[in-house]
Design a protein around this motif. Sequence first.
Motif, PDB file in Angstrom:
ATOM      1  N   TYR A  11      16.941  42.480  31.094  1.00  0.00           N
ATOM      2  CA  TYR A  11      16.755  42.457  32.546  1.00  0.00           C
ATOM      3  C   TYR A  11      15.277  42.402  32.929  1.00  0.00           C
ATOM      4  O   TYR A  11      14.925  41.912  34.017  1.00  0.00           O
ATOM      5  CB  TYR A  11      17.449  43.636  33.221  1.00  0.00           C
ATOM      6  CG  TYR A  11      16.956  45.018  32.861  1.00  0.00           C
ATOM      7  CD1 TYR A  11      15.741  45.505  33.344  1.00  0.00           C
ATOM      8  CD2 TYR A  11      17.726  45.865  32.064  1.00  0.00           C
ATOM      9  CE1 TYR A  11      15.288  46.776  33.024  1.00  0.00           C
ATOM     10  CE2 TYR A  11      17.285  47.144  31.744  1.00  0.00           C
ATOM     11  CZ  TYR A  11      16.078  47.592  32.221  1.00  0.00           C
ATOM     12  OH  TYR A  11      15.635  48.855  31.914  1.00  0.00           O
ATOM     13  N   GLU A  12      14.396  42.887  32.039  1.00  0.00           N
ATOM     14  CA  GLU A  12      12.959  42.796  32.317  1.00  0.00           C
ATOM     15  C   GLU A  12      12.498  41.345  32.281  1.00  0.00           C
ATOM     16  O   GLU A  12      11.679  40.920  33.102  1.00  0.00           O
ATOM     17  CB  GLU A  12      12.178  43.637  31.308  1.00  0.00           C
ATOM     18  CG  GLU A  12      12.417  45.134  31.424  1.00  0.00           C
ATOM     19  CD  GLU A  12      11.627  45.929  30.398  1.00  0.00           C
ATOM     20  OE1 GLU A  12      10.546  46.432  30.756  1.00  0.00           O
ATOM     21  OE2 GLU A  12      12.086  46.044  29.242  1.00  0.00           O
TER      22      GLU A  12
ATOM     23  N   LYS B 296      11.732  44.494  24.602  1.00  0.00           N
ATOM     24  CA  LYS B 296      11.956  44.527  26.048  1.00  0.00           C
ATOM     25  C   LYS B 296      13.437  44.337  26.365  1.00  0.00           C
ATOM     26  O   LYS B 296      14.150  43.640  25.665  1.00  0.00           O
ATOM     27  CB  LYS B 296      11.150  43.421  26.749  1.00  0.00           C
ATOM     28  CG  LYS B 296       9.664  43.668  26.837  1.00  0.00           C
ATOM     29  CD  LYS B 296       9.013  42.574  27.693  1.00  0.00           C
ATOM     30  CE  LYS B 296       7.516  42.819  27.865  1.00  0.00           C
ATOM     31  NZ  LYS B 296       6.904  41.772  28.730  1.00  0.00           N
ATOM     32  N   HIS B 297      13.885  44.972  27.458  1.00  0.00           N
ATOM     33  CA  HIS B 297      15.256  44.770  27.919  1.00  0.00           C
ATOM     34  C   HIS B 297      15.403  43.355  28.475  1.00  0.00           C
ATOM     35  O   HIS B 297      14.457  42.803  29.057  1.00  0.00           O
ATOM     36  CB  HIS B 297      15.608  45.767  29.029  1.00  0.00           C
ATOM     37  CG  HIS B 297      15.564  47.196  28.590  1.00  0.00           C
ATOM     38  ND1 HIS B 297      16.460  47.710  27.676  1.00  0.00           N
ATOM     39  CD2 HIS B 297      14.748  48.215  28.944  1.00  0.00           C
ATOM     40  CE1 HIS B 297      16.193  49.000  27.499  1.00  0.00           C
ATOM     41  NE2 HIS B 297      15.155  49.326  28.235  1.00  0.00           N
TER      42      HIS B 297
ATOM     43  N   ARG C 178      19.078  34.875  24.224  1.00  0.00           N
ATOM     44  CA  ARG C 178      19.874  36.100  24.147  1.00  0.00           C
ATOM     45  C   ARG C 178      20.610  36.163  22.815  1.00  0.00           C
ATOM     46  O   ARG C 178      21.252  35.188  22.415  1.00  0.00           O
ATOM     47  CB  ARG C 178      20.871  36.161  25.307  1.00  0.00           C
ATOM     48  CG  ARG C 178      20.219  36.418  26.655  1.00  0.00           C
ATOM     49  CD  ARG C 178      21.216  36.315  27.792  1.00  0.00           C
ATOM     50  NE  ARG C 178      21.505  34.923  28.123  1.00  0.00           N
ATOM     51  CZ  ARG C 178      22.504  34.545  28.914  1.00  0.00           C
ATOM     52  NH1 ARG C 178      23.333  35.445  29.413  1.00  0.00           N
ATOM     53  NH2 ARG C 178      22.683  33.269  29.178  1.00  0.00           N
TER      54      ARG C 178
ATOM     55  N   TYR D 253      21.056  40.020  32.773  1.00  0.00           N
ATOM     56  CA  TYR D 253      20.797  41.317  33.401  1.00  0.00           C
ATOM     57  C   TYR D 253      21.572  42.387  32.637  1.00  0.00           C
ATOM     58  O   TYR D 253      22.661  42.810  33.024  1.00  0.00           O
ATOM     59  CB  TYR D 253      21.202  41.305  34.872  1.00  0.00           C
ATOM     60  CG  TYR D 253      20.194  40.600  35.753  1.00  0.00           C
ATOM     61  CD1 TYR D 253      19.058  41.260  36.229  1.00  0.00           C
ATOM     62  CD2 TYR D 253      20.352  39.251  36.077  1.00  0.00           C
ATOM     63  CE1 TYR D 253      18.116  40.607  37.013  1.00  0.00           C
ATOM     64  CE2 TYR D 253      19.413  38.588  36.866  1.00  0.00           C
ATOM     65  CZ  TYR D 253      18.299  39.275  37.331  1.00  0.00           C
ATOM     66  OH  TYR D 253      17.354  38.624  38.093  1.00  0.00           O
ATOM     67  N   SER D 254      21.003  42.805  31.500  1.00  0.00           N
ATOM     68  CA  SER D 254      21.607  43.840  30.663  1.00  0.00           C
ATOM     69  C   SER D 254      20.491  44.587  29.944  1.00  0.00           C
ATOM     70  O   SER D 254      19.335  44.163  29.941  1.00  0.00           O
ATOM     71  CB  SER D 254      22.585  43.231  29.657  1.00  0.00           C
ATOM     72  OG  SER D 254      21.908  42.407  28.725  1.00  0.00           O
ATOM     73  N   ALA D 255      20.870  45.708  29.314  1.00  0.00           N
ATOM     74  CA  ALA D 255      19.880  46.564  28.658  1.00  0.00           C
ATOM     75  C   ALA D 255      19.615  46.175  27.208  1.00  0.00           C
ATOM     76  O   ALA D 255      18.844  46.845  26.515  1.00  0.00           O
ATOM     77  CB  ALA D 255      20.331  48.016  28.727  1.00  0.00           C
ATOM     78  N   VAL D 256      20.235  45.085  26.742  1.00  0.00           N
ATOM     79  CA  VAL D 256      19.996  44.622  25.375  1.00  0.00           C
ATOM     80  C   VAL D 256      18.508  44.303  25.210  1.00  0.00           C
ATOM     81  O   VAL D 256      17.883  43.707  26.098  1.00  0.00           O
ATOM     82  CB  VAL D 256      20.848  43.370  25.075  1.00  0.00           C
ATOM     83  CG1 VAL D 256      20.495  42.787  23.718  1.00  0.00           C
ATOM     84  CG2 VAL D 256      22.330  43.734  25.126  1.00  0.00           C
ATOM     85  N   ARG D 257      17.954  44.709  24.066  1.00  0.00           N
ATOM     86  CA  ARG D 257      16.521  44.507  23.836  1.00  0.00           C
ATOM     87  C   ARG D 257      16.239  43.267  22.987  1.00  0.00           C
ATOM     88  O   ARG D 257      16.952  42.997  22.018  1.00  0.00           O
ATOM     89  CB  ARG D 257      15.903  45.723  23.142  1.00  0.00           C
ATOM     90  CG  ARG D 257      15.794  46.957  24.020  1.00  0.00           C
ATOM     91  CD  ARG D 257      15.159  48.118  23.273  1.00  0.00           C
ATOM     92  NE  ARG D 257      15.038  49.319  24.081  1.00  0.00           N
ATOM     93  CZ  ARG D 257      14.005  49.601  24.866  1.00  0.00           C
ATOM     94  NH1 ARG D 257      12.982  48.759  24.924  1.00  0.00           N
ATOM     95  NH2 ARG D 257      13.973  50.716  25.565  1.00  0.00           N
TER      96      ARG D 257
END
Length: 297
Positions: free
Chosen positions: A130-131, A127-128, A141, A119-123
């Motif tokens: 968290y998506e 896509k993030h 990851r 759950y982070s904004a790393v793409r």
Amino acid sequence: MLNGILVIDKAKGMTSADVVYHLRKALHIKKIGHAGTLDPDVTGVLPIAIGQATKLIELMHTQNKKYVGEGIFGYATDSYDISGTTLATKKMTEPLAAKIITQGMQSFVGKIEQVPPIYSAVRVNGKHLYEYARAGIEVERPKRQVNVLAYDLTAQPVFDKEKGQEEFAFVIECSKGTYVRSLVNDLGDKLGVPAVMSTLRRTASSGFDLSQAVSLDEIVADPSRAAQLIQPIDAFFKNYTQVDLTMDQWLKVKNGAAIALETDANQVALRYNNKVKAIYQKDAEKYRPNLMLLQNE
């Protein structure tokens, strides 16, 4: 026209984008942005660049950050903080000694490889993370190298025998891109007991700290206060090598020309009329423009 950095003490429950939205509306300014996203549950220093200072945002991101927070040994979640879904529990029968916790923390100090929380904004592939998490899709990851300058206990840990959990308080100083939630989760893995971050507050970022911070509510209630509370652009460059330009040098800098300087610094802040007007980078025998701030008055 406002130009500078407004240091906001972000309240819990707001996103960094929320803060920018409310300030843009209150101050009637379009050129505004934040440096260093804070999760909604995290409070503390959120530097807001306004006007000419928006040119500094990329440089602001490169500065180290400081945090104080608390964690809990005894359970872990998918988000690495208490807002997530519990993934693992372990009722502790005795506490971990402060010495053992400290040794575990010290093993993360220095340049390390870190895996960001799902759950982070790393793409990943546009896509993030968290998506993917919300859609229930597993994805690898990416590891990233970060630099942890300090990771220390700040108080004696508190053991709750009935819950089988132990609370601990910490302070962290780290480079950009470091996830403190991951440092807490990984500390638990290191010590063989699940761990989760319970609270986090950023105390310093981009060279600014809580002593310079103001609440968003104060600015929204009285927008005229912004002019008194905003940090000047030059405040960001207090740790830079600074060079005062002669008239001849200034005429060259205004046109983006390379100049010779009597310094060995790799990067310099060039001043004219007591204001930083440009950041120049060393290139062979001369210095060349890296960032222009000609409207900094």
